[in-house]
Design a protein around this motif. Structure first.
Motif, PDB file in Angstrom:
ATOM      1  N   ASN A  24     -35.727   3.708  24.405  1.00  0.00           N
ATOM      2  CA  ASN A  24     -35.504   2.426  23.750  1.00  0.00           C
ATOM      3  C   ASN A  24     -34.258   1.796  24.344  1.00  0.00           C
ATOM      4  O   ASN A  24     -33.568   2.396  25.173  1.00  0.00           O
ATOM      5  CB  ASN A  24     -35.397   2.594  22.227  1.00  0.00           C
ATOM      6  CG  ASN A  24     -34.353   3.612  21.821  1.00  0.00           C
ATOM      7  OD1 ASN A  24     -33.162   3.412  22.045  1.00  0.00           O
ATOM      8  ND2 ASN A  24     -34.804   4.720  21.237  1.00  0.00           N
ATOM      9  N   ASN A  25     -33.957   0.571  23.945  1.00  0.00           N
ATOM     10  CA  ASN A  25     -32.860  -0.156  24.588  1.00  0.00           C
ATOM     11  C   ASN A  25     -31.478   0.387  24.220  1.00  0.00           C
ATOM     12  O   ASN A  25     -30.478  -0.078  24.766  1.00  0.00           O
ATOM     13  CB  ASN A  25     -32.943  -1.649  24.255  1.00  0.00           C
ATOM     14  CG  ASN A  25     -32.835  -1.917  22.768  1.00  0.00           C
ATOM     15  OD1 ASN A  25     -33.591  -1.351  21.977  1.00  0.00           O
ATOM     16  ND2 ASN A  25     -31.920  -2.788  22.376  1.00  0.00           N
ATOM     17  N   HIS A  26     -31.414   1.386  23.335  1.00  0.00           N
ATOM     18  CA  HIS A  26     -30.127   2.004  23.005  1.00  0.00           C
ATOM     19  C   HIS A  26     -30.017   3.433  23.540  1.00  0.00           C
ATOM     20  O   HIS A  26     -29.041   4.121  23.242  1.00  0.00           O
ATOM     21  CB  HIS A  26     -29.907   2.003  21.495  1.00  0.00           C
ATOM     22  CG  HIS A  26     -29.594   0.650  20.936  1.00  0.00           C
ATOM     23  ND1 HIS A  26     -28.403   0.004  21.186  1.00  0.00           N
ATOM     24  CD2 HIS A  26     -30.329  -0.193  20.157  1.00  0.00           C
ATOM     25  CE1 HIS A  26     -28.408  -1.182  20.578  1.00  0.00           C
ATOM     26  NE2 HIS A  26     -29.563  -1.323  19.954  1.00  0.00           N
ATOM     27  N   CYS A  27     -30.987   3.883  24.323  1.00  0.00           N
ATOM     28  CA  CYS A  27     -31.005   5.303  24.697  1.00  0.00           C
ATOM     29  C   CYS A  27     -29.915   5.686  25.686  1.00  0.00           C
ATOM     30  O   CYS A  27     -29.650   6.872  25.889  1.00  0.00           O
ATOM     31  CB  CYS A  27     -32.386   5.719  25.215  1.00  0.00           C
ATOM     32  SG  CYS A  27     -32.863   5.014  26.794  1.00  0.00           S
ATOM     33  N   SER A  28     -29.241   4.705  26.314  1.00  0.00           N
ATOM     34  CA  SER A  28     -28.131   5.032  27.217  1.00  0.00           C
ATOM     35  C   SER A  28     -26.801   4.534  26.671  1.00  0.00           C
ATOM     36  O   SER A  28     -25.843   4.357  27.432  1.00  0.00           O
ATOM     37  CB  SER A  28     -28.381   4.442  28.610  1.00  0.00           C
ATOM     38  OG  SER A  28     -28.373   3.025  28.561  1.00  0.00           O
ATOM     39  N   ASP A  29     -26.725   4.335  25.356  1.00  0.00           N
ATOM     40  CA  ASP A  29     -25.486   3.814  24.757  1.00  0.00           C
ATOM     41  C   ASP A  29     -24.303   4.749  24.961  1.00  0.00           C
ATOM     42  O   ASP A  29     -23.148   4.318  24.938  1.00  0.00           O
ATOM     43  CB  ASP A  29     -25.689   3.563  23.258  1.00  0.00           C
ATOM     44  CG  ASP A  29     -26.413   2.249  22.980  1.00  0.00           C
ATOM     45  OD1 ASP A  29     -26.786   1.567  23.945  1.00  0.00           O
ATOM     46  OD2 ASP A  29     -26.603   1.921  21.792  1.00  0.00           O
ATOM     47  N   THR A  30     -24.556   6.038  25.116  1.00  0.00           N
ATOM     48  CA  THR A  30     -23.482   6.980  25.434  1.00  0.00           C
ATOM     49  C   THR A  30     -23.614   7.443  26.888  1.00  0.00           C
ATOM     50  O   THR A  30     -23.421   8.615  27.204  1.00  0.00           O
ATOM     51  CB  THR A  30     -23.484   8.183  24.464  1.00  0.00           C
ATOM     52  OG1 THR A  30     -24.814   8.720  24.358  1.00  0.00           O
ATOM     53  CG2 THR A  30     -23.028   7.760  23.083  1.00  0.00           C
ATOM     54  N   THR A  88     -39.696   1.764  27.476  1.00  0.00           N
ATOM     55  CA  THR A  88     -38.856   0.699  26.944  1.00  0.00           C
ATOM     56  C   THR A  88     -38.653  -0.383  27.992  1.00  0.00           C
ATOM     57  O   THR A  88     -38.691  -0.102  29.204  1.00  0.00           O
ATOM     58  CB  THR A  88     -37.490   1.234  26.496  1.00  0.00           C
ATOM     59  OG1 THR A  88     -36.713   0.157  25.947  1.00  0.00           O
ATOM     60  CG2 THR A  88     -36.722   1.856  27.653  1.00  0.00           C
ATOM     61  N   TYR A  89     -38.434  -1.588  27.519  1.00  0.00           N
ATOM     62  CA  TYR A  89     -38.063  -2.635  28.463  1.00  0.00           C
ATOM     63  C   TYR A  89     -36.633  -2.375  28.939  1.00  0.00           C
ATOM     64  O   TYR A  89     -35.820  -1.748  28.248  1.00  0.00           O
ATOM     65  CB  TYR A  89     -38.153  -4.015  27.786  1.00  0.00           C
ATOM     66  CG  TYR A  89     -36.982  -4.333  26.886  1.00  0.00           C
ATOM     67  CD1 TYR A  89     -35.869  -5.015  27.373  1.00  0.00           C
ATOM     68  CD2 TYR A  89     -36.976  -3.943  25.553  1.00  0.00           C
ATOM     69  CE1 TYR A  89     -34.782  -5.284  26.562  1.00  0.00           C
ATOM     70  CE2 TYR A  89     -35.909  -4.211  24.729  1.00  0.00           C
ATOM     71  CZ  TYR A  89     -34.798  -4.888  25.237  1.00  0.00           C
ATOM     72  OH  TYR A  89     -33.724  -5.144  24.427  1.00  0.00           O
ATOM     73  N   ALA A  90     -36.332  -2.818  30.111  1.00  0.00           N
ATOM     74  CA  ALA A  90     -34.967  -2.790  30.645  1.00  0.00           C
ATOM     75  C   ALA A  90     -34.575  -4.217  31.007  1.00  0.00           C
ATOM     76  O   ALA A  90     -35.434  -5.034  31.359  1.00  0.00           O
ATOM     77  CB  ALA A  90     -34.886  -1.884  31.865  1.00  0.00           C
ATOM     78  N   THR A  91     -33.311  -4.513  30.896  1.00  0.00           N
ATOM     79  CA  THR A  91     -32.864  -5.869  31.232  1.00  0.00           C
ATOM     80  C   THR A  91     -32.819  -6.086  32.739  1.00  0.00           C
ATOM     81  O   THR A  91     -32.935  -7.217  33.210  1.00  0.00           O
ATOM     82  CB  THR A  91     -31.482  -6.135  30.616  1.00  0.00           C
ATOM     83  OG1 THR A  91     -30.595  -5.056  30.957  1.00  0.00           O
ATOM     84  CG2 THR A  91     -31.576  -6.218  29.101  1.00  0.00           C
ATOM     85  N   SER A  92     -32.656  -4.985  33.486  1.00  0.00           N
ATOM     86  CA  SER A  92     -32.687  -5.069  34.951  1.00  0.00           C
ATOM     87  C   SER A  92     -32.801  -3.648  35.486  1.00  0.00           C
ATOM     88  O   SER A  92     -32.709  -2.673  34.733  1.00  0.00           O
ATOM     89  CB  SER A  92     -31.430  -5.751  35.517  1.00  0.00           C
ATOM     90  OG  SER A  92     -30.282  -4.979  35.220  1.00  0.00           O
ATOM     91  N   ALA A  93     -32.987  -3.529  36.789  1.00  0.00           N
ATOM     92  CA  ALA A  93     -33.049  -2.204  37.417  1.00  0.00           C
ATOM     93  C   ALA A  93     -32.588  -2.323  38.860  1.00  0.00           C
ATOM     94  O   ALA A  93     -32.840  -3.332  39.537  1.00  0.00           O
ATOM     95  CB  ALA A  93     -34.465  -1.647  37.354  1.00  0.00           C
ATOM     96  N   TYR A 118     -28.002  -4.672  29.061  1.00  0.00           N
ATOM     97  CA  TYR A 118     -27.066  -5.269  30.019  1.00  0.00           C
ATOM     98  C   TYR A 118     -25.868  -4.358  30.308  1.00  0.00           C
ATOM     99  O   TYR A 118     -24.836  -4.808  30.789  1.00  0.00           O
ATOM    100  CB  TYR A 118     -26.579  -6.637  29.509  1.00  0.00           C
ATOM    101  CG  TYR A 118     -27.709  -7.598  29.264  1.00  0.00           C
ATOM    102  CD1 TYR A 118     -28.294  -8.301  30.317  1.00  0.00           C
ATOM    103  CD2 TYR A 118     -28.222  -7.774  27.986  1.00  0.00           C
ATOM    104  CE1 TYR A 118     -29.349  -9.178  30.106  1.00  0.00           C
ATOM    105  CE2 TYR A 118     -29.276  -8.648  27.753  1.00  0.00           C
ATOM    106  CZ  TYR A 118     -29.845  -9.338  28.808  1.00  0.00           C
ATOM    107  OH  TYR A 118     -30.888 -10.194  28.584  1.00  0.00           O
ATOM    108  N   GLU A 119     -26.020  -3.081  30.039  1.00  0.00           N
ATOM    109  CA  GLU A 119     -24.949  -2.131  30.319  1.00  0.00           C
ATOM    110  C   GLU A 119     -25.093  -1.607  31.748  1.00  0.00           C
ATOM    111  O   GLU A 119     -26.029  -1.948  32.468  1.00  0.00           O
ATOM    112  CB  GLU A 119     -24.993  -0.987  29.304  1.00  0.00           C
ATOM    113  CG  GLU A 119     -24.756  -1.447  27.867  1.00  0.00           C
ATOM    114  CD  GLU A 119     -24.938  -0.327  26.869  1.00  0.00           C
ATOM    115  OE1 GLU A 119     -25.358   0.769  27.280  1.00  0.00           O
ATOM    116  OE2 GLU A 119     -24.684  -0.558  25.675  1.00  0.00           O
ATOM    117  N   ALA A 120     -24.185  -0.733  32.126  1.00  0.00           N
ATOM    118  CA  ALA A 120     -24.261  -0.128  33.462  1.00  0.00           C
ATOM    119  C   ALA A 120     -25.556   0.654  33.618  1.00  0.00           C
ATOM    120  O   ALA A 120     -26.091   1.204  32.651  1.00  0.00           O
ATOM    121  CB  ALA A 120     -23.058   0.797  33.667  1.00  0.00           C
TER     122      ALA A 120
END
Length: 443
Positions: free
Chosen positions: A152-158, A205-210, A219-221
């Motif tokens: 999901n769009n929060h799975c890389s928050d950490t 999940t959708y990603a904002t970019s790749a 929009y994170e790293a």
């Protein structure tokens, strides 16, 4: 008076013998005929006529499997705080107290884990960088949940560290993560044997970019390793379609008899599927996916029955968004002051194999849920309430508890639950009726 004997008079033995003589002769003749028939034998090619019955018995199901899915475990900081124990630990069991009866009743149970398990290296918090104590997984397991969706769009928050640790901890605690993995060499799907029926599952999940196969979420790293997160971008859907086509082929090679796609997509807080969701869903139907279960909007969106444009016999059951299973997105805190963010559904699909035939969908259902937030002494309690119309919600789920939050918000639990039920059913009723017509529940 003396009783009359049952047999008042016996005939002489010779008279009895004479009476039996015709019966003996008949028996002798029958034996002779049987012996003659056996002696003649039966030609090898003589047709065999099977015994007939007045009515053929219907084929009985060889296997039946129900998969249940609930929406976002959206672990905001107030939800985490509410589950803090006196010794400084965490106990999330109260969240599932009432819904566990239902999640545990499915043959296979799934939920979306909308947080990371980044560990103590990161603060335990919600938006914008979600991180939750590992105990949420233990509570989900105790509630009968078998699989957690981790794409999901929060799975890389950490960061990438959190992506990897989440996969490891979910596995170590006995559940299956789906949608993220430890390396590009690991499968991006699972084929699960549910009551003898093999169901192929994938989560994206959708990603904002790749960049070079490394997605950026929110929009994170970018995630620093390729292949850890199953993702797509809206500006390159052809790549997603090609990857899904390949995955479906791999699933079937691994024995999958039915397929499900869990997908994080759409527009937050929209009560209707957007054009991209509909386009992707139709393409997945054309590729042969049997069931699509969506999330991310944090509200319930409608259900729809799609027909493949390449094979009119193939149907795909879609629910565009399951809404929130638990969150702190309360009506009084949201700009969207409607209550829809407090609503969710338990979606279930039943697959059945009859005789030697293929696996088919035999039933689809939804159970609306509502997040009840109340005050218990000096602490808040968040609970997923299953709005089962067969029960008295007031007594079954303690809906008369005092309100949490500002004193002037009041708390009319039964009325709030009823409003939630009506909101959800207004969105899913038409699709549910279409599903039930197309997939009548097994008798």
């Amino acid at each position: 008076m003396a009783h009359k004997p049952k047999y008042a008079k016996q005939e002489p033995r010779r008279n009895t013998a004479l009476k039996l003589l015709p019966l003996v002769l008949v028996a002798v003749v029958a034996v002779v005929l049987i012996v003659r028939s056996v002696g003649k034998g039966k030609p090898d090619d003589a047709p065999t006529t099977p015994p007939t019955t007045e009515e053929a018995l219907p084929l009985q199901p060889v296997a039946s499997a129900t998969v249940g899915v609930q929406g976002d475990l959206l672990m905001h900081k107030p939800v985490i705080t509410a589950c803090t124990t006196e010794d400084g630990g965490y106990d999330f069991a109260s969240i599932f107290r009432y819904v566990a009866e239902y999640t545990a009743s499915y043959d296979y149970s799934v939920a979306n884990l909308e947080t990371t398990l980044g560990g103590d290296n990161y603060p335990y918090q919600g938006y914008p960088d979600f991180n939750c104590p590992d105990g949420i997984v233990e509570a989900a397991k105790d509630a009968g949940i078998d699989m957690l969706l981790t794409a999901n769009n929060h799975c890389s928050d950490t960061t990438t560290e959190g992506v990897l640790r989440t996969v490891k901890r979910v596995r170590e605690m006995g559940l299956t993560p789906l949608g993220t993995q430890l390396s590009d060499e690991e499968p991006k799907y699972a084929v699960v044997d549910v009551n003898g029926i093999k169901v192929g599952m994938a989560a994206y999940t959708y990603a904002t970019s790749a960049v070079n196969g490394r997605p950026s979420l929110n929009y994170e790293a970018e995630v620093t390793q390729v292949g850890l997160v199953n993702y797509f971008t809206y500006d390159n859907l052809d790549a997603f379609y090609s990857e899904m086509q390949s995955l479906l082929s791999q699933m079937r090679s691994d024995g999958a008899e039915a397929t499900m796609l869990y997908i994080h997509w759409g527009t937050e807080y929209s009560l209707q599927a957007d054009s991209s969701q509909r386009m992707i869903a139709q393409k997945m139907c054309d590729l042969g996916v049997d069931v699509i279960v969506g999330g991310h909007p944090h509200v319930v969106e409608p259900m729809e029955l799609l027909t493949s444009s390449s094979d009119s016999r193939h149907k795909t059951a879609v629910i565009y968004s399951l809404g929130n299973a638990v969150s702190n997105q309360r009506r009084d805190l949201m700009t969207l002051n409607t209550g829809h963010t407090e609503d969710g559904v338990l979606f279930s699909v039943t697959f059945r194999r009859t005789g030697d035939g293929p696996v088919q969908i035999s039933g689809v259902d939804v159970l609306p849920t509502w997040v009840n937030l109340y005050r218990d002494g000096d602490r808040d309690v968040f609970q997923i309430v299953p709005l089962d119309t067969a029960k008295d919600w007031r007594t079954a789920f303690d809906l008369d508890r005092p309100a949490a939050g500002p004193a002037d918000t009041g708390n009319d639990g039964p009325a709030n639950a009823e409003n939630s039920y009506e909101r959800t059913m207004a969105l899913v009723r038409d699709g549910l009726e279409a599903f039930r017509s197309a997939f009548p529940a097994a008798a």
